[in-house]
Design a protein around this motif. Structure first.
Motif, PDB file in Angstrom:
ATOM      1  N   PRO A 153      -5.506   0.569  -5.294  1.00 46.68           N
ATOM      2  CA  PRO A 153      -5.161  -0.204  -4.464  1.00 46.68           C
ATOM      3  C   PRO A 153      -3.862  -1.095  -4.658  1.00 46.68           C
ATOM      4  O   PRO A 153      -3.216  -1.846  -4.017  1.00 46.68           O
ATOM      5  N   HIS A 154      -3.321  -0.858  -5.834  1.00 46.06           N
ATOM      6  CA  HIS A 154      -2.037  -1.872  -6.568  1.00 46.06           C
ATOM      7  C   HIS A 154      -0.871  -0.896  -6.186  1.00 46.06           C
ATOM      8  O   HIS A 154       0.120  -1.482  -5.640  1.00 46.06           O
ATOM      9  N   CYS A 155      -0.925   0.439  -6.671  1.00 48.66           N
ATOM     10  CA  CYS A 155       0.440   1.186  -6.380  1.00 48.66           C
ATOM     11  C   CYS A 155       0.242   2.320  -5.377  1.00 48.66           C
ATOM     12  O   CYS A 155       1.442   3.127  -5.154  1.00 48.66           O
ATOM     13  N   ASP A 157      -1.169   5.096  -5.849  1.00 50.89           N
ATOM     14  CA  ASP A 157      -1.373   6.492  -6.240  1.00 50.89           C
ATOM     15  C   ASP A 157      -2.787   7.311  -6.490  1.00 50.89           C
ATOM     16  O   ASP A 157      -3.584   6.156  -6.684  1.00 50.89           O
ATOM     17  N   GLY A 158      -2.876   8.390  -6.377  1.00 49.90           N
ATOM     18  CA  GLY A 158      -4.139   8.760  -6.461  1.00 49.90           C
ATOM     19  C   GLY A 158      -4.703   9.348  -7.759  1.00 49.90           C
ATOM     20  O   GLY A 158      -5.637  10.013  -8.062  1.00 49.90           O
ATOM     21  N   ASP A 159      -3.887   9.124  -8.848  1.00 47.05           N
ATOM     22  CA  ASP A 159      -4.251   9.636 -10.166  1.00 47.05           C
ATOM     23  C   ASP A 159      -5.000   8.554 -10.791  1.00 47.05           C
ATOM     24  O   ASP A 159      -4.468   7.778 -11.840  1.00 47.05           O
ATOM     25  N   THR A 160      -6.509   8.396 -10.487  1.00 48.08           N
ATOM     26  CA  THR A 160      -7.152   7.448 -10.812  1.00 48.08           C
ATOM     27  C   THR A 160      -8.494   7.929 -11.879  1.00 48.08           C
ATOM     28  O   THR A 160      -8.826   9.172 -11.562  1.00 48.08           O
ATOM     29  N   ALA A 179      -1.417   6.230 -13.179  1.00 47.61           N
ATOM     30  CA  ALA A 179       0.217   5.725 -13.081  1.00 47.61           C
ATOM     31  C   ALA A 179       0.594   4.328 -13.496  1.00 47.61           C
ATOM     32  O   ALA A 179       1.361   4.288 -14.089  1.00 47.61           O
ATOM     33  N   CYS A 180       0.039   3.387 -12.882  1.00 47.78           N
ATOM     34  CA  CYS A 180       0.236   1.998 -13.249  1.00 47.78           C
ATOM     35  C   CYS A 180      -0.481   1.155 -14.249  1.00 47.78           C
ATOM     36  O   CYS A 180      -0.198   0.237 -14.561  1.00 47.78           O
ATOM     37  N   ARG A 181      -1.453   2.027 -14.686  1.00 47.01           N
ATOM     38  CA  ARG A 181      -2.432   1.633 -15.724  1.00 47.01           C
ATOM     39  C   ARG A 181      -3.233   0.288 -15.520  1.00 47.01           C
ATOM     40  O   ARG A 181      -3.855  -0.223 -16.247  1.00 47.01           O
TER      41      ARG A 181
END
Length: 190
Positions: A153-155, A157-160, A179-181
């Motif tokens: 929900p922050h960036c 990206d789907g790499d979670t 991605a955004c950590r």
């Protein structure tokens, strides 16, 4: 003829009163997810107004039967309806059909994401818009192994990855974006 007009007027008044009572109850925020109303969360299951007595009955379907916030939800709905001029209010629980994450409205999903909480994926029927109402739910293990990736929900990206199946409340899990950590919570699908 006069009797028919009087009946129609009474039916219109009852509908208007029910709609007004619904709007009041629907605006009550969820105590654990205050960015959502009970209607957005799909917890407000119905509102009835008895035209003869003026009694308002609001029906709540908690996210699960042991939800510790249900007493506060009921008190908040009662308080708001009384403040809106309904002196006789009853708040009841409706456990059948059970609550499902599919009952969260599109607006509720949007608000969760804005608050940094990943909303659950809807079922394919809900996503396609073909489900006219509540979706039949077979009780069993919660849905894991989501069909689509969980979007940060922050960036975006789907790499979670899921860090813990348990978050700040029983209905949320703790996730992190690779991605955004950034860590974030996600509403569990049931």
């Amino acid at each position: 003829m006069t009797g028919t007009a009087g009946t129609a007027g009474t039916a219109e008044t009852a509908t208007t009163d029910r709609d007004r009572a619904w709007q009041v109850a629907a605006a009550v925020p969820d105590p654990e997810l205050p960015m959502l109303t009970l209607a957005d969360l799909g917890v407000l299951a119905g509102v009835e107004v008895d035209g003869g007595s003026g009694t308002v009955t609001a029906w709540l379907t908690p996210t699960y039967s042991g939800c510790p916030a249900v007493a506060e939800m009921a008190a908040d709905v009662d308080r708001r309806l009384r403040a809106a001029g309904y002196p006789d209010v009853r708040v009841r629980l409706r456990l059948d059909p059970p609550w499902s994450t599919d009952l969260i409205t599109a607006e509720g999903r949007r608000r969760l994401a804005e608050a940094g909480i990943a909303p659950p994926h809807p079922t394919s029927a809900v996503a396609a818009g073909s489900a006219p109402g509540p979706v039949a739910l077979t009780l069993g293990p919660t849905r894991t192994g989501a069909v689509a990736p969980v979007t940060c929900p922050h960036c975006g990206d789907g790499d979670t990855e899921e860090l813990s199946r348990f978050g700040s409340t029983a209905c949320k899990a703790l996730w992190r974006c690779r991605a955004c950590r950034e860590p974030f919570e996600r509403v569990k699908e049931i």
